[in-house]
Scaffold this motif. Structure first.
Motif, PDB file in Angstrom:
ATOM      1  N   SER A  26      -0.906  -2.528  -3.749  1.00 11.67           N
ATOM      2  CA  SER A  26      -1.223  -1.227  -4.340  1.00 11.67           C
ATOM      3  C   SER A  26      -2.316  -0.425  -3.693  1.00 11.67           C
ATOM      4  O   SER A  26      -2.752   0.730  -3.773  1.00 11.67           O
ATOM      5  CB  SER A  26      -1.993  -1.540  -5.784  1.00 11.67           C
ATOM      6  OG  SER A  26      -3.045  -2.504  -5.588  1.00 11.67           O
ATOM      7  N   ASN A  27      -3.177  -0.942  -2.782  1.00  8.30           N
ATOM      8  CA  ASN A  27      -4.232  -0.241  -1.945  1.00  8.30           C
ATOM      9  C   ASN A  27      -3.843   0.127  -0.836  1.00  8.30           C
ATOM     10  O   ASN A  27      -3.396  -0.376   0.268  1.00  8.30           O
ATOM     11  CB  ASN A  27      -5.180  -1.445  -1.642  1.00  8.30           C
ATOM     12  CG  ASN A  27      -6.504  -0.788  -1.036  1.00  8.30           C
ATOM     13  OD1 ASN A  27      -6.672   0.165  -0.753  1.00  8.30           O
ATOM     14  ND2 ASN A  27      -7.654  -1.752  -0.900  1.00  8.30           N
ATOM     15  N   SER A  28      -3.777   1.745  -1.157  1.00  9.10           N
ATOM     16  CA  SER A  28      -3.142   2.303   0.322  1.00  9.10           C
ATOM     17  C   SER A  28      -4.091   2.370   1.700  1.00  9.10           C
ATOM     18  O   SER A  28      -3.746   2.674   2.565  1.00  9.10           O
ATOM     19  CB  SER A  28      -2.806   3.947  -0.042  1.00  9.10           C
ATOM     20  OG  SER A  28      -4.227   4.355  -0.353  1.00  9.10           O
ATOM     21  N   SER A  53       4.003   1.824   9.783  1.00 10.54           N
ATOM     22  CA  SER A  53       5.695   1.532   9.349  1.00 10.54           C
ATOM     23  C   SER A  53       6.783   1.361  10.343  1.00 10.54           C
ATOM     24  O   SER A  53       6.619   1.678  11.326  1.00 10.54           O
ATOM     25  CB  SER A  53       5.888   2.673   8.119  1.00 10.54           C
ATOM     26  OG  SER A  53       5.189   2.798   7.252  1.00 10.54           O
ATOM     27  N   LYS A  67       4.979   2.107   4.253  1.00 11.46           N
ATOM     28  CA  LYS A  67       3.667   2.543   3.922  1.00 11.46           C
ATOM     29  C   LYS A  67       3.829   3.355   2.811  1.00 11.46           C
ATOM     30  O   LYS A  67       3.228   3.543   1.755  1.00 11.46           O
ATOM     31  CB  LYS A  67       2.673   2.749   4.936  1.00 11.46           C
ATOM     32  CG  LYS A  67       2.102   1.937   5.863  1.00 11.46           C
ATOM     33  CD  LYS A  67       1.080   2.413   6.704  1.00 11.46           C
ATOM     34  CE  LYS A  67       0.405   1.662   7.718  1.00 11.46           C
ATOM     35  NZ  LYS A  67      -0.628   1.958   8.439  1.00 11.46           N
ATOM     36  N   SER A  68       4.988   4.058   2.638  1.00 10.83           N
ATOM     37  CA  SER A  68       4.934   5.198   1.617  1.00 10.83           C
ATOM     38  C   SER A  68       5.541   4.420   0.418  1.00 10.83           C
ATOM     39  O   SER A  68       5.097   4.926  -0.723  1.00 10.83           O
ATOM     40  CB  SER A  68       6.266   6.170   2.042  1.00 10.83           C
ATOM     41  OG  SER A  68       7.431   5.560   1.994  1.00 10.83           O
ATOM     42  N   LYS A  70       4.447   1.330  -0.245  1.00 11.06           N
ATOM     43  CA  LYS A  70       3.804   0.213  -0.388  1.00 11.06           C
ATOM     44  C   LYS A  70       4.669  -1.083  -0.321  1.00 11.06           C
ATOM     45  O   LYS A  70       4.260  -1.892  -1.204  1.00 11.06           O
ATOM     46  CB  LYS A  70       2.754   0.143  -1.241  1.00 11.06           C
ATOM     47  CG  LYS A  70       1.758   1.298  -1.111  1.00 11.06           C
ATOM     48  CD  LYS A  70       0.807   1.675  -2.137  1.00 11.06           C
ATOM     49  CE  LYS A  70      -0.182   2.701  -2.155  1.00 11.06           C
ATOM     50  NZ  LYS A  70       0.431   3.766  -2.559  1.00 11.06           N
TER      51      LYS A  70
END
Lengths: 110, 114
Positions: A26-28, A53, A67-68, A70
């Motif tokens: 959840s943590n970007s 990524s 990453k987009s 997560k």
């Protein structure tokens, strides 16, 4: 929502199968993504790490990071009984603090 | 291949007693860490240590805990007054550089508080 989520399994596959292990987070702010393997009552063993990524391959192992979404994955090709272990995804946001997922237990049946 | 070692492998202690867990990090590593894993739960970060100072610690690492590098090779975790809930596997890790995704873990010390 937990910081890092991982299907706990157990996951049981026949020898030679392709295994897919996944984590969501959840943590970007997470920047580095690692996969560790942990045998019963042993310390985590670093398998792979990635930053951006995309995919990274090392022998039978491929790590994938999106990453987009997560979402990170570890693929194991031609799985072996010796791959039977708990697989931990892990991530770093702040300087040294590694956040681990709860782990997925994998059994590869001969 | 160099590895992190930890002693003892298993420590049993009574509630309220002090324990010291010992680690020998990989020799050219400069950054040291302690983690714990309660049975059946995830590995949790406790503290990181560099240049004889704590660089980061978690909310778990309260005043009951302390770390020290007493000499050029050892790295210790002390729990001053153990509680039942301190029972866990404690892992030491080390890395060559800070902020490192390449942390290498020892085999762990299983602490049992009775």
């Amino acid at each position: 929502q937990k910081e890092v989520e991982q299907d706990p399994g157990p996951l049981s596959v026949p020898e030679g199968a392709i295994v897919s292990l996944n984590c969501t987070y959840s943590n970007s702010a997470f920047q580095y993504f690692m996969w560790y393997r942990q045998y019963s009552r042993k310390g985590p063993e670093l398998l792979m790490y990635t930053y951006s990524s995309g995919n990274k391959e090392d022998g039978r192992f491929t790590a994938q990071v999106d990453k987009s979404s997560k979402y990170i994955s570890l693929f194991i090709r031609d799985s072996q009984p010796s791959d039977s272990a708990t697989y931990l995804c892990a991530m770093i946001a702040s300087y040294d603090k590694v956040i681990f997922g709860p782990g997925t237990s994998l059994s590869v049946i001969p | 291949e160099p590895e992190v070692t930890q002693t003892p492998s298993h420590q049993v202690t009574q509630m309220g007693q002090e324990v010291i867990l010992r680690c020998v990090p990989i020799s050219n590593h400069l950054y040291f860490y302690w983690y714990r894993q309660i049975l059946g739960q995830k590995v949790e970060f406790l503290v990181s240590f560099y240049n004889n100072e704590i660089s980061e610690k978690s909310e778990i690492f309260d005043d009951q805990f302390s770390v020290e590098r007493p000499d050029g090779s050892n790295f210790t975790l002390k729990i001053r007054s153990t509680k039942l809930e301190d029972s866990a596997m404690y892992f030491c890790a080390s890395s060559e550089i800070g902020g490192s995704y390449e942390q290498y873990f020892g085999p762990g010390t299983r602490l049992t508080v009775t």
